[in-house]
Scaffold this active site. Structure first.
Site, PDB file in Angstrom:
ATOM      1  CG  ASP A  38      -1.876   1.157   1.241  1.00 43.76           C
ATOM      2  OD1 ASP A  38      -2.683   1.236   0.300  1.00 43.76           O
ATOM      3  OD2 ASP A  38      -1.828   2.009   2.150  1.00 43.76           O
ATOM      4  CB  SER A  39       0.232   4.726  -0.973  1.00 48.00           C
ATOM      5  OG  SER A  39      -0.994   4.845  -0.282  1.00 48.00           O
ATOM      6  CE1 TYR A  43       3.182   5.629  -3.212  1.00 44.43           C
ATOM      7  CE2 TYR A  43       2.069   3.735  -4.172  1.00 44.43           C
ATOM      8  CZ  TYR A  43       3.169   4.283  -3.536  1.00 44.43           C
ATOM      9  OH  TYR A  43       4.248   3.475  -3.252  1.00 44.43           O
ATOM     10  N   GLY A  44      -2.329   9.349  -4.081  1.00 41.53           N
ATOM     11  CA  GLY A  44      -3.592   9.799  -4.679  1.00 41.53           C
ATOM     12  C   GLY A  44      -3.525  11.059  -5.515  1.00 41.53           C
ATOM     13  CB  CYS A  48      -2.617   1.308  -2.817  1.00 39.26           C
ATOM     14  SG  CYS A  48      -2.668   3.025  -3.311  1.00 39.26           S
ATOM     15  CG  ASN A  49      -9.295   1.667  -3.842  1.00 36.58           C
ATOM     16  OD1 ASN A  49     -10.103   1.282  -4.676  1.00 36.58           O
ATOM     17  ND2 ASN A  49      -9.362   1.310  -2.573  1.00 36.58           N
ATOM     18  CB  THR A  50      -3.950   5.473  -5.899  1.00 33.43           C
ATOM     19  OG1 THR A  50      -4.854   6.256  -5.107  1.00 33.43           O
ATOM     20  CG2 THR A  50      -3.347   6.365  -6.967  1.00 33.43           C
ATOM     21  CD  GLU A  66      -2.675   8.948   6.848  1.00 32.60           C
ATOM     22  OE1 GLU A  66      -1.648   9.423   7.355  1.00 32.60           O
ATOM     23  OE2 GLU A  66      -2.669   7.966   6.096  1.00 32.60           O
ATOM     24  CB  CYS A 115     -10.033   5.671  -0.729  1.00 31.27           C
ATOM     25  SG  CYS A 115      -8.642   6.262   0.275  1.00 31.27           S
ATOM     26  CB  THR A 116      -7.283   1.417   2.005  1.00 31.15           C
ATOM     27  OG1 THR A 116      -6.291   2.443   1.882  1.00 31.15           O
ATOM     28  CG2 THR A 116      -7.122   0.415   0.889  1.00 31.15           C
ATOM     29  CG  HIS A 117      -7.058   6.500   4.436  1.00 30.84           C
ATOM     30  ND1 HIS A 117      -6.129   5.868   3.650  1.00 30.84           N
ATOM     31  CD2 HIS A 117      -6.342   7.150   5.393  1.00 30.84           C
ATOM     32  CE1 HIS A 117      -4.908   6.134   4.106  1.00 30.84           C
ATOM     33  NE2 HIS A 117      -5.010   6.903   5.161  1.00 30.84           N
TER      34      HIS A 117
END
Lengths: 283, 283
Positions: free
Chosen positions: A10-11, A42-43, A73-75, A155, A188-190
């Site tokens: 992941d980023s 990365y987004g 990571c989705n990006t 975050e 998005c993983t967040h």
């Protein structure tokens, strides 16, 4: 049966929300995770840079002989899957295809047949989700919604009941008031950490698809089909590597994993930076 | 007189707000700028990583034979000045020392003698501003305020009148209600774009110190003392280099520079990544 680990990159620390789902569904699997906390996020970056970074992370993970690599990571999944599949000798599963398939299943049973994609600037600009959805169901309408602030909000530790989070969600999702969707993909993983915020705005009739959960189902299906599942009787281990700031990873990441993170090692640049693999014109 | 350029580096595009001030004050100077848009932001990263990245950017800029290097990034200035000064053969000016000196001058004439430092997570955690202020005036009180959301808010194009910006500023600056400051330092190159927001919250009696403006004054003083000013009669040129996404740099960056950005070149990883220079234990 195959005791090799599942590799996840992941980023940064967001991919731990995908690992959470993997560990729930596949408790016997060992996980080795690499988060690129030196170069996160990365987004807002280009396809070429995201592809190069994703390949560097993947190549580092190959030393653990993984069964497969999960691009959590989705990006990365949206911008680099073709490069990863071409360059890597092990199977790679990204989060876009499983999430798109789940969204199509849910939207096909609903009216209106409209899917909202909530993601980073780069994921939305890539059009990867509309492409994956339309490959399965050309008639479904897709509403892409870039939500750049939500990653830093999560975050920072802000949760669904935070006023700024609520305002940001209302602001980003405003287009859905005029064009209501029946399915919303957390691309998005967040975003699973803000699920309640989205649910409150969208109401009870909108299906929320969590890309991490769908990806873990896809991983389970793949391991079963290949007959390389680890027995669930013995609990799998978990090792994490980061390119910067293990302390912050441990602290913020445990909210994504929903468990404590003990084993985190710092990786130096010379251990994973291999230089550009994708040339400028591939961007 | 010396026609060599002033080199400026930054984690991304924020440093353009410093370049804006340099160009206002020193219109005859040519500028060569390097923004690390592939690895931006630095504000959540460790001293070791920020020092390594800052050195890589600086070494790339040495090829232009600069008169001096300006570390426009507050995080770099706060975390890496010792390394930069030790490793580089040209003079280096960071933004922390000039801004701290200006804050001390302003606070010494005011009551209460209390200075608020508004910056990123890493700048605040580094304690560089309190150290620089207390070296000049041990009696002054410093209130450090980390404002992580403000960078993404500015990058998204939100301005002082945006509701989310106003709420974020109120939220972060809340500690100043109980402990009012007489001076506030904008210790991040993104914050001058939100100056009006801060001013509204702080009121007319609080002096706002812009680290970019103070740095340009320091650069002018240095060039004059060394007798290497370029004559203001002929306008200096400006060239920009970025490690990713020149299009986004041009689009978002022009708001920081307050002029159009024409000359932006993409730098590949092999042109600036030299590998780790600061070892792990130096962190």
């Amino acid at each position: 049966v195959n005791a090799n680990p599942i590799a996840v990159f992941d980023s940064g620390l967001g991919g731990l929300s995908v690992v959470r789902r993997l560990r729930e569904l596949l408790p016997g699997e060992s996980i080795v995770y690499f988060g690129d906390t030196a170069r996160v996020p990365y987004g807002s970056k280009t396809r070429r840079t995201v592809a190069n970074f994703s390949l560097e992370l993947s190549r580092f993970l190959l030393q653990f002989n993984p069964k497969l690599i999960v691009a959590a990571c989705n990006t990365s999944s949206a911008l680099a899957m073709d490069v990863l599949k071409r360059e890597l000798s092990v199977p790679v599963i990204g989060v876009v295809t499983p999430a798109a398939a789940a969204a199509v299943r849910a939207a096909s049973e609903a009216a209106p047949g409209r899917i909202a994609i909530l993601g980073t600037e780069a994921t939305i600009a890539s059009d990867a989700y509309p492409a994956a959805i339309h490959a399965l169901a050309p008639q479904l309408e897709v509403v892409p919604v870039a939500c750049p602030l939500l990653v830093p909000l999560v975050e920072e530790g802000r949760a669904a009941d935070d006023l700024i989070v609520r305002l940001a969600v209302e602001d980003y999702l405003a287009p859905l008031r005029k064009r209501p969707a029946s399915v919303a993909v957390l691309a998005c993983t967040h975003y699973p950490l803000l699920r309640e915020s989205f649910a409150r705005f969208l109401g009870p009739d909108v299906d929320i698809v969590d890309s991490g959960r769908e990806t873990s189902v896809e991983v389970a299906r793949f391991l079963e089909a290949e007959r390389i599942l680890s027995p669930a009787a013995q609990a799998g281990s978990m090792r994490c590597f980061v390119s910067d700031n293990p302390a912050r990873f441990r602290r913020v990441g445990s909210r994504f994993l929903c468990e404590e993170i003990s084993d985190v090692a710092l990786v130096s640049a010379e251990e994973y930076i291999t230089g550009p693999l994708v040339e400028r014109d591939a961007s």
